[in-house]
Each structure stands twice: as structure tokens, then as C-alpha cells.
Design a protein around this motif. Sequence first.
Motif, mmCIF file in Angstrom:
data_model
loop_
_atom_site.group_PDB
_atom_site.id
_atom_site.type_symbol
_atom_site.label_atom_id
_atom_site.label_comp_id
_atom_site.label_asym_id
_atom_site.label_seq_id
_atom_site.Cartn_x
_atom_site.Cartn_y
_atom_site.Cartn_z
ATOM 1 N N ASP A 69 -0.320 -13.854 2.292
ATOM 2 C CA ASP A 69 -0.395 -12.414 2.487
ATOM 3 C C ASP A 69 -1.151 -12.155 3.785
ATOM 4 O O ASP A 69 -2.298 -12.585 3.936
ATOM 5 N N HIS A 80 -7.417 -6.495 3.091
ATOM 6 C CA HIS A 80 -5.985 -6.519 2.797
ATOM 7 C C HIS A 80 -5.729 -6.970 1.366
ATOM 8 O O HIS A 80 -4.808 -6.453 0.709
ATOM 9 N N THR A 83 -5.932 -4.050 -0.800
ATOM 10 C CA THR A 83 -4.818 -3.116 -0.623
ATOM 11 C C THR A 83 -3.579 -3.566 -1.377
ATOM 12 O O THR A 83 -2.937 -2.778 -2.075
ATOM 13 N N THR A 84 -3.211 -4.824 -1.249
ATOM 14 C CA THR A 84 -1.968 -5.294 -1.851
ATOM 15 C C THR A 84 -2.118 -5.655 -3.321
ATOM 16 O O THR A 84 -1.127 -5.643 -4.060
ATOM 17 N N PHE A 86 -2.398 -8.441 -4.646
ATOM 18 C CA PHE A 86 -1.633 -9.622 -5.020
ATOM 19 C C PHE A 86 -2.425 -10.548 -5.940
ATOM 20 O O PHE A 86 -1.841 -11.256 -6.770
ATOM 21 N N THR A 99 -4.698 -15.237 1.404
ATOM 22 C CA THR A 99 -4.711 -14.071 2.280
ATOM 23 C C THR A 99 -5.294 -14.523 3.609
ATOM 24 O O THR A 99 -6.463 -14.912 3.696
ATOM 25 N N THR A 143 4.428 -12.879 3.099
ATOM 26 C CA THR A 143 4.571 -11.439 3.229
ATOM 27 C C THR A 143 3.434 -10.939 4.107
ATOM 28 O O THR A 143 2.486 -11.677 4.409
ATOM 29 N N PHE A 145 1.790 -7.015 6.223
ATOM 30 C CA PHE A 145 1.933 -5.610 6.586
ATOM 31 C C PHE A 145 1.800 -5.417 8.090
ATOM 32 O O PHE A 145 0.901 -5.984 8.717
ATOM 33 N N TRP A 264 1.089 0.280 3.081
ATOM 34 C CA TRP A 264 1.555 -0.665 2.064
ATOM 35 C C TRP A 264 1.754 0.158 0.797
ATOM 36 O O TRP A 264 0.797 0.616 0.177
ATOM 37 N N ARG A 266 2.308 1.630 -2.906
ATOM 38 C CA ARG A 266 2.059 1.300 -4.303
ATOM 39 C C ARG A 266 2.549 2.415 -5.215
ATOM 40 O O ARG A 266 2.860 2.168 -6.378
ATOM 41 N N SER A 272 4.198 -4.917 -3.862
ATOM 42 C CA SER A 272 3.734 -6.264 -4.218
ATOM 43 C C SER A 272 4.557 -6.835 -5.361
ATOM 44 O O SER A 272 5.027 -7.981 -5.305
#
Length: 285
Positions: A69, A80, A83-84, A86, A99, A143, A145, A264, A266, A272
Motif C-alpha cells: 500500500d 496512509h 486512511t485505507t 487495509f 505500507t 495498490t 493513492f 481515497w 470509503r 480497499s
Amino acid sequence: MRLLSATVVLLTLWASPLPASAQSTASACSVTPVNGELRELISGGRKRSYRLFVPPSVAAGTRLPLVFDLHGTGGNAAGHAKTTAFEALAAREGFAVATLQAEDSRWNVPATSTRADDVQYVSDVIDHVAARTCIDLARVHATGFSGGGRMSSLLGCRLNHRIASIGPVGGLRWTGPCPGRAVPVITVHGLADTTNPYEGHGDRGAEWVESVPEALAGWAAHNRCQPKLLQDKPTGPLSSLRYGGCERGAEVQLLRVDGMGHIWPRAEIDASGTIWQFFKTHPLQ
């Protein structure tokens, strides 16, 4: 808007035998939970770092998929990861997350020789993680952003012998010509993105040239897909466009969100979760 469910992509069984080159020995395979810890390594003579998450409650000897990520320009791995989310998803689904952290918070893409070799860095992180936990080397995905999306696009081109599939958000690029195999691609982009405009070009120079549809078509040509871009119904604020009939099932898909800016997502779409469902169906082959 309702979250895009796993029905966007057709789940298939993915327990087929691994290529011999992608297997690690059982004796070297152990899983110890890691709750988002900073790890350091030397790559290209430079000190680099990344954030690692390995889920708890994993059966001994289980080979885990690994998701890379990548943060956007100016961001960092810790922010990050929040945020995601994951890592929370990985705890439920049973995969590891690395990450990554760019040098000076900016990925070297388009790549220049004066900056860190981030493609080599990612390859070195794969080795670093695999030496310390039980990773399925046939299920390593990337993946990211914005700038991280551009970098994950570059990884799909330059490191596709190790990266099984990619899922850029707000940053899909076609960095070809690319050597090697067809690469499954899923990407999410907002029509109201003014940082990386859907129509491309603008004042970003080499960082943002072709439009998102042009980048998508570049990947479709590389993957030897059928030339017609298909739009799944129903149409609406969230559109799913894809190229089918691709070599080795390496589909190319765009999730386009009307009115969404440079984020990103959601709420508009569970980016995600949707990207992970895509990754699950596309191991290295």
C-alpha cells in the motif's frame, strides 16, 4: 451511495498449486503477528523503511498474500495506513500488508537516475518480508493513492514477475512499453479529481500526461484484451468499465465515480475492500 460489494468482481477459486519458483520451504515458513511496526532495510545503498502488519490468529505454516500500500505525494506510511484501513481488513481476511515509505515522501516516478530506485526497493521489501514471515510469493499485489497509484502502475510494468496485480486509486498510468506478462488491473478514479484530472494533461508535466481512459487502454493492449471497452449496468454515479477477453484472464477494470475528487474513497465506494476482492482472484501465473 451503497458500498460496492464483492459482486463487482467474480470470485474464483485460487488454491491452485504454486509455481516452483514462487514457493518457499515449509521449514522456513513461520507466521508471527506484527501490529503495524516500522521495519528498516538497506536498498540500493540507502536506508529505507516500511510499515508491516501481519494478522493475528493465523494457522502455522499458512502462506499469506501480501498487499503493498503506497501513500500519495507528501504523505507517509503511518498516515496512509489509517486512511485505507487495509490493516483492519487484513486482520479479518488473513493477509499481510506492507505500507511503504517513499524517500522524502515522493515516489521516483517517472523514474530518474538521480533519485532512489523505488522498483528495486519494492523488490527488496518482498525479500525482506518473505525472510521473516510466511508469504505466498504468487500473491503479492500493489495498490496506492495518487503518487502511490502512479508508482503501483510502474510496479505493474517493471516488476510484473513479482507483482501479481495492481489497484491504483486516483493515479493509474500507462508506463509502457512493458516487458513480461499480462497484469490484471483495477483502478478507481473520480470525475471531479482536479489534482490528477480524469481527462489527463493539465500542468503536471510528465507526472500526468494521458487521460485515465488512455492509460486504461494502454494496459488493455498490453494484456491483449478485446478492444471494446464494456460498461457494466446499471449506469449511475458509480460506473464500472472494463476490458474483457484478456490474456490469462488479466482483466482491466475502471471504477469511475461521478462527483468524487482526489480522495481515497470509503463512502462513495469501499475502495480497499473492492481492490482486495480483485486481488484475491488474480494470483501470479
